[in-house]
Design an enzyme around this catalytic site. Structure first.
Site, short mmCIF file in Angstrom:
data_model
loop_
_atom_site.label_atom_id
_atom_site.label_comp_id
_atom_site.label_asym_id
_atom_site.label_seq_id
_atom_site.Cartn_x
_atom_site.Cartn_y
_atom_site.Cartn_z
N GLU A 1 -7.90 10.86 -5.59
CA GLU A 1 -9.17 11.23 -6.21
C GLU A 1 -9.04 10.93 -7.71
O GLU A 1 -8.12 11.43 -8.36
CB GLU A 1 -9.36 12.73 -5.97
N SER B 1 -4.80 19.51 -9.42
CA SER B 1 -5.64 19.60 -8.23
C SER B 1 -6.89 20.42 -8.51
O SER B 1 -7.77 20.48 -7.67
CB SER B 1 -4.84 20.21 -7.09
N HIS C 1 -5.56 12.41 -8.72
CA HIS C 1 -5.19 13.51 -7.83
C HIS C 1 -4.70 12.93 -6.50
O HIS C 1 -5.51 12.51 -5.65
CB HIS C 1 -6.41 14.42 -7.63
N ASN D 1 -10.59 19.73 -3.32
CA ASN D 1 -10.16 21.13 -3.25
C ASN D 1 -11.30 22.14 -3.28
O ASN D 1 -11.13 23.27 -2.83
CB ASN D 1 -9.13 21.42 -4.34
N1 3HC Z 1 6.93 11.63 3.55
C1 3HC Z 1 6.80 10.40 4.04
N2 3HC Z 1 6.30 10.13 5.26
C2 3HC Z 1 5.96 11.16 6.02
C3 3HC Z 1 6.07 12.50 5.58
C4 3HC Z 1 6.58 12.71 4.27
N3 3HC Z 1 6.70 13.93 3.75
N4 3HC Z 1 5.63 13.32 6.56
C5 3HC Z 1 5.25 12.53 7.58
N5 3HC Z 1 5.43 11.24 7.26
C6 3HC Z 1 5.07 10.07 8.06
C7 3HC Z 1 5.97 9.95 9.25
O1 3HC Z 1 7.11 9.18 8.92
C8 3HC Z 1 5.07 9.25 10.23
O2 3HC Z 1 5.02 7.86 9.99
P1 3HC Z 1 4.88 6.82 11.21
O3 3HC Z 1 3.66 7.22 11.97
O4 3HC Z 1 4.75 5.49 10.53
O5 3HC Z 1 6.14 6.97 11.99
C9 3HC Z 1 3.69 9.79 9.92
O6 3HC Z 1 3.75 10.28 8.58
C10 3HC Z 1 3.30 10.86 10.86
O7 3HC Z 1 4.32 11.86 10.79
P2 3HC Z 1 4.87 12.67 12.02
O8 3HC Z 1 4.70 11.89 13.29
O9 3HC Z 1 6.22 13.21 11.70
O10 3HC Z 1 3.97 13.95 12.01
P3 3HC Z 1 2.44 14.09 12.19
O11 3HC Z 1 1.86 13.08 13.11
O12 3HC Z 1 2.28 15.52 12.50
O13 3HC Z 1 1.84 13.79 10.73
C11 3HC Z 1 1.12 14.46 8.62
C12 3HC Z 1 2.27 14.48 9.60
C13 3HC Z 1 0.83 13.05 8.15
C14 3HC Z 1 1.58 15.29 7.43
C15 3HC Z 1 -0.16 15.06 9.31
O14 3HC Z 1 0.16 16.28 9.92
C16 3HC Z 1 -1.31 15.27 8.37
O15 3HC Z 1 -2.04 14.34 8.06
N6 3HC Z 1 -1.48 16.52 7.96
C17 3HC Z 1 -2.56 16.87 7.01
C18 3HC Z 1 -2.10 16.59 5.62
C19 3HC Z 1 -3.19 16.84 4.64
O16 3HC Z 1 -4.29 17.28 4.93
N7 3HC Z 1 -2.87 16.55 3.38
C20 3HC Z 1 -3.79 16.77 2.29
C21 3HC Z 1 -3.57 18.13 1.76
S1 3HC Z 1 -4.65 18.45 0.42
C22 3HC Z 1 -3.80 17.96 -0.92
O17 3HC Z 1 -2.70 17.45 -0.87
C23 3HC Z 1 -4.47 18.23 -2.22
C24 3HC Z 1 -3.71 19.26 -3.00
O18 3HC Z 1 -4.26 19.29 -4.29
C25 3HC Z 1 -3.80 20.65 -2.42
#
Ligand code: 3HC
Length: 285
Positions: free
Chosen positions: A151, A118, A139, A189
């Site tokens: 990415e 990352s 990424h 990031n």
């Molecule tokens: N695995 C698989 N599916 C998942 C999951 C997981 N761990 N977590 C959530 N889901 C799915 C759910 O099944 C649901 O699917 P559906 O709409 O088809 O039923 C959908 O995602 C939405 O989940 P929820 O309704 O339970 O919960 P939310 O609406 O709160 O969404 C989230 C959860 C998608 C994680 C949302 O909160 C989100 O987008 N958060 C931000 C995540 C983000 O920014 N990620 C990037 C981080 S940066 C990164 O990764 C880079 C690294 O280098 C640091």
């Protein structure tokens, strides 16, 4: 015939990458350092696919077929059969470089080699990969099965063909790509981590509670998660590791990790994955 994929590491990111590969029809082998880590990672994959089944997003037959494409190992030899090798171990430059040295001994000539780093510059890993021209960054975002973006990072020696193959591979997993140069933090990031660190500084200085910081960004700016919640989700240790890389590379105070972030990691509060971070998820460490 889908390419055979090797995934190194079955933690939060590795398990997600394995899941999307096997669901997209790729025979996949996942490698971990020991059986305990392997079992934990496989459980993560199984639980995630079970949840998808309960939500009607995956049939039992699709789940079983996906699972049938997966093999697991603690050895390096099975990677010799892979067309694409994706490394997704902990964000540690030395550990990643050491691992690539091992992989280079067995990887098939011409195989595509990718790191899910990352923030660590590719140029510090590529020379150990056995073929820097076939070495790229892929990424993935957390949670991998949900987030649409990957990415793609072009190392100094990555060829156009390697980048195009990486792009075709992740598009086949149902993802969209952006292309970045090999600079610390790439695009995502270098934007995200200073934002997360700034939220910790607000907390540290007592400007607002964590709940209000999160509520502010969710309801005020339409973020799906607030920054403190997201930090726990991404991993407190991962965020610190990225912040340290950015600060080391750029030497700019705006990338300096807030002391509270470091104290959290030292105390073992790594976030949701271990049951406690800034929030308590009811788990131990
Ligand atoms: N695995 C698989 N599916 C998942 C999951 C997981 N761990 N977590 C959530 N889901 C799915 C759910 O099944 C649901 O699917 P559906 O709409 O088809 O039923 C959908 O995602 C939405 O989940 P929820 O309704 O339970 O919960 P939310 O609406 O709160 O969404 C989230 C959860 C998608 C994680 C949302 O909160 C989100 O987008 N958060 C931000 C995540 C983000 O920014 N990620 C990037 C981080 S940066 C990164 O990764 C880079 C690294 O280098 C640091």
């Amino acid at each position: 015939m889908k390419q055979k994929v090797g995934v190194l590491g079955c933690g939060l990111m590795g398990a997600g990458i394995v899941e999307v590969c096997i669901k997209s029809g790729h025979p996949t082998v996942v490698r971990e350092v020991n059986q305990q880590f392997l079992d934990r990672g496989l459980k993560r994959i199984d639980d995630s696919m079970d949840r998808a089944m309960q939500k009607g997003k995956l049939t039992q037959a699709e789940r079983d077929a996906a699972r049938g494409r997966l093999s697991a190992t603690t050895d390096f030899e099975p990677l010799a059969e892979c067309d694409i090798i994706v490394e997704a171990i902990t964000e540690d430059r030395v550990a990643k470089a050491d691992l690539w040295k091992q992989v280079a001994k067995v990887a098939r000539p011409g195989s595509l080699r990718a790191t899910n780093t990352s923030s660590i510059p590719l140029s510090s890993l590529a020379p150990h990969s056995g073929d820097p021209t076939r070495f790229i960054g892929l990424h993935f975002m957390n949670p991998v099965p949900v987030m649409k973006l990957v990415e793609i990072v072009r190392g100094i020696e990555s060829t156009d063909a390697a980048i195009a193959e990486g792009q075709a591979f992740v598009e086949g997993l149902g993802k969209t790509t952006i292309l970045a140069k090999d600079t610390p933090g790439f695009v995502i990031n270098v934007l995200l981590v200073p934002y997360l660190c700034e939220a910790v500084r607000l907390l540290e200085h007592g400007v607002a509670t964590k709940e209000d910081i999160d509520k502010g960004m969710k309801l005020g700016c339409g973020m799906p998660m607030g920054p403190i919640e997201l930090l726990d989700f991404v991993g407190v240790d991962t965020t610190l590791a990225i912040a340290d890389v950015l600060f080391d590379e750029f030497g700019d105070a705006k990338y300096a990790a807030p002391p509270l972030l470091r104290r959290m990691v030292e105390s073992g509060f790594m976030g949701k994955k271990c049951g406690r971070g800034f929030y308590d998820y009811g788990g131990g460490k």
